[in-house]
Every structure is written in C-alpha cells, then in structure tokens.
Design a protein around this motif. Structure first.
Motif, mmCIF file in Angstrom:
data_model
loop_
_atom_site.group_PDB
_atom_site.id
_atom_site.type_symbol
_atom_site.label_atom_id
_atom_site.label_comp_id
_atom_site.label_asym_id
_atom_site.label_seq_id
_atom_site.Cartn_x
_atom_site.Cartn_y
_atom_site.Cartn_z
ATOM 1 N N ILE A 1 13.011 -37.022 28.571
ATOM 2 C CA ILE A 1 11.948 -37.339 27.600
ATOM 3 C C ILE A 1 12.114 -38.705 26.920
ATOM 4 C CG2 ILE A 1 11.373 -34.904 27.150
ATOM 5 C CD1 ILE A 1 12.881 -35.181 24.448
ATOM 6 N N CYS A 2 13.333 -39.218 26.886
ATOM 7 C CA CYS A 2 13.515 -40.528 26.216
ATOM 8 C C CYS A 2 14.768 -41.198 26.768
ATOM 9 C CB CYS A 2 13.586 -40.373 24.704
ATOM 10 S SG CYS A 2 14.785 -39.166 24.096
ATOM 11 N N GLU A 3 14.700 -41.547 28.040
ATOM 12 C CA GLU A 3 15.904 -42.010 28.736
ATOM 13 C C GLU A 3 16.493 -43.293 28.150
ATOM 14 O OE1 GLU A 3 15.297 -43.362 32.750
ATOM 15 O OE2 GLU A 3 13.176 -43.736 32.416
ATOM 16 N N HIS A 4 15.655 -44.126 27.497
ATOM 17 C CA HIS A 4 16.179 -45.408 27.010
ATOM 18 C C HIS A 4 16.806 -45.310 25.629
ATOM 19 C CE1 HIS A 4 12.622 -46.312 29.623
ATOM 20 N NE2 HIS A 4 13.602 -46.932 30.257
ATOM 21 N N LYS A 5 16.456 -44.242 24.960
ATOM 22 C CA LYS A 5 16.820 -44.119 23.559
ATOM 23 C C LYS A 5 18.316 -43.987 23.323
ATOM 24 C CE LYS A 5 13.400 -42.419 20.609
ATOM 25 N NZ LYS A 5 12.461 -41.380 20.272
ATOM 26 N N ALA A 6 18.764 -44.424 22.145
ATOM 27 C CA ALA A 6 20.140 -44.181 21.706
ATOM 28 C C ALA A 6 20.512 -42.730 22.027
ATOM 29 C CB ALA A 6 20.204 -44.393 20.198
ATOM 30 N N ASP A 7 21.719 -42.526 22.537
ATOM 31 C CA ASP A 7 22.109 -41.153 22.889
ATOM 32 C C ASP A 7 22.561 -40.391 21.634
ATOM 33 O OD1 ASP A 7 24.600 -42.143 22.334
ATOM 34 O OD2 ASP A 7 25.351 -42.029 24.384
ATOM 35 N N ALA A 8 22.911 -39.119 21.852
ATOM 36 C CA ALA A 8 23.239 -38.257 20.716
ATOM 37 C C ALA A 8 24.381 -38.839 19.886
ATOM 38 C CB ALA A 8 23.623 -36.872 21.230
ATOM 39 N N SER A 9 25.438 -39.315 20.578
ATOM 40 C CA SER A 9 26.599 -39.755 19.793
ATOM 41 C C SER A 9 26.238 -40.996 18.978
ATOM 42 C CB SER A 9 27.824 -39.979 20.682
ATOM 43 O OG SER A 9 27.548 -41.004 21.582
ATOM 44 N N THR A 10 25.356 -41.835 19.518
ATOM 45 C CA THR A 10 24.937 -43.015 18.741
ATOM 46 C C THR A 10 24.108 -42.583 17.534
ATOM 47 O OG1 THR A 10 24.891 -44.269 20.786
ATOM 48 C CG2 THR A 10 23.731 -45.236 18.907
ATOM 49 N N TRP A 11 23.168 -41.651 17.767
ATOM 50 C CA TRP A 11 22.336 -41.163 16.641
ATOM 51 C C TRP A 11 23.231 -40.635 15.532
ATOM 52 C CZ3 TRP A 11 21.264 -37.275 13.360
ATOM 53 C CH2 TRP A 11 20.023 -37.277 12.724
ATOM 54 N N LEU A 12 24.232 -39.832 15.924
ATOM 55 C CA LEU A 12 25.120 -39.219 14.922
ATOM 56 C C LEU A 12 25.997 -40.279 14.248
ATOM 57 C CD1 LEU A 12 25.977 -36.071 17.073
ATOM 58 C CD2 LEU A 12 24.760 -36.003 14.871
ATOM 59 N N ARG A 13 26.422 -41.258 15.034
ATOM 60 C CA ARG A 13 27.281 -42.309 14.475
ATOM 61 C C ARG A 13 26.531 -43.118 13.408
ATOM 62 N NH1 ARG A 13 27.608 -47.610 15.756
ATOM 63 N NH2 ARG A 13 26.475 -47.396 17.721
ATOM 64 N N VAL A 14 25.266 -43.445 13.699
ATOM 65 C CA VAL A 14 24.486 -44.228 12.726
ATOM 66 C C VAL A 14 24.371 -43.457 11.413
ATOM 67 C CG1 VAL A 14 22.177 -45.122 12.206
ATOM 68 C CG2 VAL A 14 23.200 -45.554 14.460
ATOM 69 N N HIS A 15 24.071 -42.156 11.518
ATOM 70 C CA HIS A 15 23.939 -41.373 10.277
ATOM 71 C C HIS A 15 25.282 -41.263 9.558
ATOM 72 C CE1 HIS A 15 19.689 -40.096 10.301
ATOM 73 N NE2 HIS A 15 19.801 -40.543 11.541
ATOM 74 N N GLU A 16 26.336 -41.132 10.338
ATOM 75 C CA GLU A 16 27.662 -41.037 9.710
ATOM 76 C C GLU A 16 27.986 -42.328 8.949
ATOM 77 O OE1 GLU A 16 30.705 -39.509 12.281
ATOM 78 O OE2 GLU A 16 32.145 -39.427 10.617
ATOM 79 N N GLU A 17 27.687 -43.454 9.567
ATOM 80 C CA GLU A 17 27.930 -44.756 8.895
ATOM 81 C C GLU A 17 27.091 -44.853 7.616
ATOM 82 O OE1 GLU A 17 29.992 -47.103 9.465
ATOM 83 O OE2 GLU A 17 30.647 -46.873 11.545
ATOM 84 N N ALA A 18 25.831 -44.427 7.716
ATOM 85 C CA ALA A 18 24.955 -44.499 6.529
ATOM 86 C C ALA A 18 25.534 -43.633 5.417
ATOM 87 C CB ALA A 18 23.543 -44.040 6.899
ATOM 88 N N HIS A 19 25.952 -42.429 5.765
ATOM 89 C CA HIS A 19 26.513 -41.525 4.748
ATOM 90 C C HIS A 19 27.777 -42.134 4.136
ATOM 91 C CE1 HIS A 19 24.511 -37.877 6.993
ATOM 92 N NE2 HIS A 19 23.637 -38.715 6.485
ATOM 93 N N ARG A 20 28.576 -42.754 4.989
ATOM 94 C CA ARG A 20 29.826 -43.354 4.515
ATOM 95 C C ARG A 20 29.546 -44.448 3.473
ATOM 96 N NH1 ARG A 20 33.183 -47.017 6.079
ATOM 97 N NH2 ARG A 20 31.810 -47.793 7.716
ATOM 98 N N LEU A 21 28.394 -45.126 3.655
ATOM 99 C CA LEU A 21 28.019 -46.184 2.700
ATOM 100 C C LEU A 21 27.289 -45.618 1.478
ATOM 101 C CD1 LEU A 21 26.714 -48.857 5.231
ATOM 102 C CD2 LEU A 21 28.852 -48.928 3.935
ATOM 103 N N GLY A 22 27.140 -44.291 1.436
ATOM 104 C CA GLY A 22 26.489 -43.679 0.268
ATOM 105 C C GLY A 22 24.981 -43.550 0.416
#
Ligand code: V47
Ligand code: SF4
Length: 381
Positions: free
Chosen positions: A199-220
């Motif tokens: 459905i979205c072969e080009h899109k950031a994969d799961a681990s990237t999606w989760l990593r971005v949110h983790e980084e955002a949370h880490r920054l508050g």
C-alpha cells in the motif's frame, strides 16, 4: 466483572473471553494472544462493553472535541501510496502548492474562527526545500502566535532527513524554534512490512516511523498515533501494530491519542475494494482501546468515520471526536461525505446526544474556556 459481561462472553462462545474480561476488569495488560482472540471471537457487544469500561475508567463521561483547522500546503508528492486520492504529480492539472499569502490568509481565518490548533500535513514536494515547510510554521505563527501547530507526519520528517542529511532531532529542534508544537499521527498506516509494501512501498518503514516519534518524545514534543485499516491487512497485523505503539509508549509516554483510520477507497488505486463496514469501525475502535492500555485517549475522527459512527464510537472506546476540521482535503478526495465544517453547537449536541459531556480541549488536552466573544479563549493549566 459485571454480570452482563460474563453473559456476553458466554454468548460469544469462547472460554478465553471470560478470562480477558476479568483481566480488563482488574486493569491487567492484554497479551497478543488476547488481542487475536478478541479479533476472532469477541462479538461486538462484548467488545463494546469492555472497551467502554476502560474508556470510562480513563476519561469518565467526557467527550472531548477541539476547534481546529487543517492546512495541506501542497498535494504534490514524490510517493505513490495506493490508498491515496490526494496526491498529484508536479505537472498534473490538480497539482497545487499554496503561496505564502494564501497561508497567511488561512492563519488569519483560523484566528477569526477562534481555532486553537492548525493541523499541517501534505505531500512530499520534490522541488521544494525543507525550509519551505519550516517557514510555513513561521508564517502562521507570525499571523496568529497563540495557535498550536501540530505539523508534519513521521513520513515528512523522514523525507526532510533524506533531503537535508540532517538528523531528525536537529530538524525537530529547528522547526520547534519556528513554532512546531506537536506531531500528528499520520503515516503509520500498517507496520507489517508485506502489507506496507503493497500500500505504500516508498514510505518510511515502521522502525523509521517509530524512531521519529521516539526522538520527538525525547525532545519533549507530544505526538499522536494512527492505524489505517480495512484494506489488505489481517487481524494479526492490526494487533501487532497496536503492540508496537504500546511498546514505544511504555518507553516514552509521549503519545497523547490513538486514531484508527478507516480506509476510504474512492478515487484511489484501490477503488475496487469495499469500505470497511460500520461494524468493523466499532470493532477496531474497541479492540484498540483494550490493547492500548497506556494511551490516555482514543479518537473517533468523525471526518473519516462519518458523524453517525463517531457518535456511537463514544460508547465503544473513544473519548474524543476531533474538531471542526475546516479545509480537510485528504479524506474528501477519497470519498468521505461528512460536511467539511461542523459547527461547535452541532459538535456539542452530537456528544450530548451520545450521552457524554462535551468538553473543549486544546491539542494537549487542556480544557479550553471561551469568553463572551468566541475568539477569547484560555486554557486551564
Ligand atoms: O497517514 C490517506 C490516511 C492519514 C486515505 O494526529 C487515508 O490528530 C483512509 O493521520 N482512506 C493522514 N485514510 C491523516 C491523519 C490524522 C487525521 C486526523 C487526526 C490526526 C491527528 C491525524 O490519512 C494518512 C493515511 O493513513 N489516509 N488517504 C484514504 N483514502
Ligand atoms: Fe504522498 Fe502521503 Fe499520499 Fe502517500 S499518503 S502518496 S506520502 S500524500
């Protein structure tokens, strides 16, 4: 366990359901196997009763809503998700990119309407530098400094990383200086790599999606999470998706709300597929509420569910129906027939009619009070 639940567990006819009901009653965590059992054997009444128990435990009788506006600055997108009716190629007749003046006008309108939030997402424009996306925040805040900017999905942050070579933490910091308030939950779709490939072969994969949110949370920064359902995925993919979100939430606590998104097939490359049924919408809502024990909120996004289902969803796990959502384009291109703007009185009436107490929130779930003039708003700290 309330007697009714034993009965509905019994009617649903699987011995394990009674044990799941007891776990929910005790506040114990459900396992992957429990999730799969609910998917396969839990009937709608059983799921609804249990999810409502959790919903009321976490949020009482409140039905949250907000007053927000959407900004989709461009539909030009380098990716080609098969479920997307919104995207355009650069040279397509329907391609657009908003000019600065139009963005400022939208910010002015948002101020005039007393909006507390602007939700900004769009395509991955192959000709625009990341500064254009960043400066959109500056433009809006220049016109309306009080508005909360919930901007850019993890997929967009991954794109900015790719086109700049800068780590996402640095980009988030830079955008925060420009006015970024939080991240929306889009782009998660379904984490399973095989379904994601369809459905979205080009899109950031799961681990990237989760990593971005983790980084955002880490920054508050707080963020939301979504799941797109009703296409090629199976029950196990939905449960595994929820578990991946629950794991990250255990580590950071940075998610505010979970939003299940029903696939709308019209005008997409998957137009031959049926829409998920109302029954599926309520089942996914309830199971999500039950599995995501560490999420405070579950949102019935009325734009995509339709007003009627969103109202019922307030008794199937959801405690929030989102907002007035002016100028939403992504779902309306894909056949959503909900009106683009629902007035506050109507929203409050819908919530009250569903037996809940309407309460306005800002993006961070602080209660909003309005003065004699609707545009005079303040939040309880
Ligand atoms: O990621 C796109 C979905 C998402 C279709 O964070 C479609 O508060 C169904 O994430 N059928 C973007 N879904 C919207 C989103 C969102 C919405 C409301 C609130 C919040 C929040 C986030 O929309 C995409 C994708 O999953 N989407 N096309 C479609 N045809
Ligand atoms: Fe592009 Fe987003 Fe549409 Fe995918 S869903 S094609 S990333 S606009």
């Amino acid at each position: 366990m309330p007697a009714g639940m034993v009965e509905t567990a019994g009617k649903a006819g699987h011995a394990g359901l009674g044990e799941i009901a007891r776990k929910v009653e005790r506040g114990d965590r459900l396992s992957r196997e429990d999730g799969l059992l609910l998917e396969r054997h839990g009937d709608i009444n059983f799921l609804g009763e249990l999810a409502n128990l959790v919903r009321e435990r976490k949020n009482g009788n409140v039905g949250w809503y907000n007053v927000n506006v959407h900004l989709n600055p461009t539909n030009v997108c380098a990716y080609r998700c098969t479920f997307c009716a919104f995207r355009a190629d650069l040279k397509d007749a329907k391609a657009y990119r908003m000019a600065d003046d139009d963005i400022i006008t939208r910010a002015r309108e948002a101020k005039g309407r007393g909006c507390t939030e602007m939700h900004i997402v769009g395509g991955l424009h192959n000709k625009m530098p990341y500064e254009w996306y960043r400066d959109i925040l500056t433009l809006v805040r220049g016109e309306y400094p009080r508005i909360h900017l919930k901007a850019y999905t993890a997929v967009e942050w991954d794109w900015f990383e790719r086109i700049t070579g800068k780590p996402v933490a640095e980009l988030l910091g830079e955008f925060r200086d420009a006015g970024l308030g939080s991240l929306p939950g889009g782009g998660a779709e379904i984490f399973d790599p095989v379904v994601r490939g369809k459905i979205c072969e080009h899109k950031a994969d799961a681990s990237t999606w989760l990593r971005v949110h983790e980084e955002a949370h880490r920054l508050g920064l707080r963020s939301n999470a979504t799941m797109l359902y009703g296409h090629h995925e199976e029950a196990e993919h939905r449960i595994d998706h929820l578990l991946a979100l629950r794991d990250l939430q255990d580590r950071t606590g940075g998610f505010q709300t979970f939003i299940p998104l029903a696939f709308h097939p019209d005008n997409t490359r998957m137009a031959h597929m049926p829409k998920p049924s109302g029954l599926m919408d309520l089942r996914v809502m309830a199971i999500s509420r039950l599995m995501l024990d560490n999420f405070q909120h579950v949102k019935a996004y009325w734009i995509m569910l339709g007003i009627k289902t969103a109202q019922v969803a307030l008794s199937y796990g959801a405690d929030d129906i989102d907002g007035t959502v002016v100028h939403e384009k992504i779902y309306h291109e894909a056949g959503s027939d909900t009106p683009q703007e629902l007035q506050i009185q109507e929203i409050r009436h819908l919530i009250t009619e569903a037996g809940r107490e309407p309460r306005e929130r800002d993006t961070l779930y602080r209660e909003v009070s309005r003065g004699a003039r609707f545009t005079d708003w303040s939040v309880a700290e």
